[in-house]
Enzyme design. Structure first.
Site, PDB file in Angstrom:
ATOM      1  N   LEU A  99      10.115 -20.738  -5.042  1.00 28.72           N
ATOM      2  CA  LEU A  99       9.161 -19.883  -4.326  1.00 28.72           C
ATOM      3  C   LEU A  99       7.748 -19.989  -4.909  1.00 28.72           C
ATOM      4  CD1 LEU A  99       8.717 -17.432  -2.309  1.00 28.72           C
ATOM      5  CD2 LEU A  99       9.111 -15.970  -4.305  1.00 28.72           C
ATOM      6  N   ASP A 142       0.827  -1.207   0.000  1.00 30.16           N
ATOM      7  CA  ASP A 142       0.000   0.000   0.000  1.00 30.16           C
ATOM      8  C   ASP A 142       0.865   1.263   0.000  1.00 30.16           C
ATOM      9  OD1 ASP A 142      -2.324   1.463   0.011  1.00 30.16           O
ATOM     10  OD2 ASP A 142      -2.729   1.210   2.153  1.00 30.16           O
ATOM     11  N   HIS A 197       2.149   3.863  -9.098  1.00 30.20           N
ATOM     12  CA  HIS A 197       1.892   2.434  -9.335  1.00 30.20           C
ATOM     13  C   HIS A 197       3.072   1.786 -10.062  1.00 30.20           C
ATOM     14  CE1 HIS A 197      -1.992   2.499  -7.565  1.00 30.20           C
ATOM     15  NE2 HIS A 197      -2.536   3.301  -8.464  1.00 30.20           N
TER      16      HIS A 197
END
Ligand code: IPE
Ligand code: IPE
Ligand code: MG
Length: 246
Positions: A139, A28, A45
């Site tokens: 991962l 965020d 962004h």
């Protein structure tokens, strides 16, 4: 795949024996970062997307088995169309642009959430990345897209009701957990939220039951590898009792 030796992790201030198995991040603060730099939200962004490589790479190198990133919530549809278009464009660019490197690093990509709501181009970029990396053993990178924990729980309940009607048997806790998007992943150990907000915003509400929560004022585009290491080190200092005694 784990590339950092125990010695290297110790040098970084981390205990190799206490690494979290599953980390989730609420990424965020892109908008506030843009504002701080006098730039458009779209620039924030983009700066946020640029943070991903280092954080994913470190997770993989440190031998963390699962990383679950909140990229788009079921509530984010409330944003203006122009911002949604920017976000979708960045998703397509990200998946298409990073897939080779992620694949080389044995990362296994999976989207969690209701993908069907996205434009075709976004969906196919994500599905292509999933298909290409499905067999990778490194991962487990889960990207939460049109994800909301309340919807996830409702979806599980509906599926379980259906099978209970068919079989006449009530679901167990394991059945419930298997009906969540996170089925098969290790238990959530550490949940990080950047940008100073102290809320979960409908993220992993069931899975966070015993996760350690880490909140930082740092905005997502400024969340570097050393900030990540700081979060993991703090996690390692916590005393996890799970309701028991020391
Ligand atoms: C997080 O940054 C990215 C998404 C929710 C897609 P924000 O866009 O929420 O940034 P702030 O909260 O406005 O600073
Ligand atoms: C949470 O951030 C969702 C993502 C990071 C994708 P928001 O910025 O949407 O959350 P609120 O609105 O502050 O709760
Ligand atoms: Mg926000």
């Amino acid at each position: 795949m784990k590339k950092l030796s125990d010695e290297r992790l110790l040098e970084l201030g981390l205990n190799p024996k206490l690494m979290p198995a599953h980390v989730a991040i609420i990424m965020d603060g892109n908008g506030r970062w843009a504002k701080k730099h006098g730039a458009l939200r779209s620039i924030g962004h983009r700066a946020g997307v640029n943070r991903l490589r280092e954080i994913i790479r470190f997770s993989s190198d440190a031998g963390i088995s699962a990383l679950t990133l909140y990229a788009f919530s079921t509530e984010n549809w409330k944003r203006p169309d122009s911002e949604l278009a920017v976000l979708f464009g960045l998703l397509i660019e990200y998946f298409n642009g990073e897939i080779d490197e992620l694949d080389e690093n044995e990362v296994c990509i999976r989207a969690i959430g209701e993908l069907s709501a996205f434009p075709d181009e976004v969906r196919s970029a994500v599905e292509n990345a999933e298909a290409r990396t499905r067999r990778n053993k490194g991962l487990k990178l889960n990207i939460a897209l049109n994800y909301g924990a309340q919807l996830e729980i409702l979806r599980a309940v509906r599926a379980l009701c259906k099978s209970a009607i068919e079989s006449g048997e009530l679901p167990t806790q394991a059945d419930f957990e298997n009906a969540l998007y996170t089925a098969g992943l290790p238990e959530l150990d550490l949940l990080i939220r950047t940008s100073g907000e102290m809320r979960l915003s409908n993220y992993l509400l069931y899975q966070a039951a015993y996760a350690e929560l880490y909140f930082t004022e740092v905005l997502w585009p400024d969340f570097t590898k050393s900030e990540y290491i700081r979060a993991i080190a703090e996690f390692q200092r916590r005393n996890r009792r799970f309701g028991g005694v020391e």
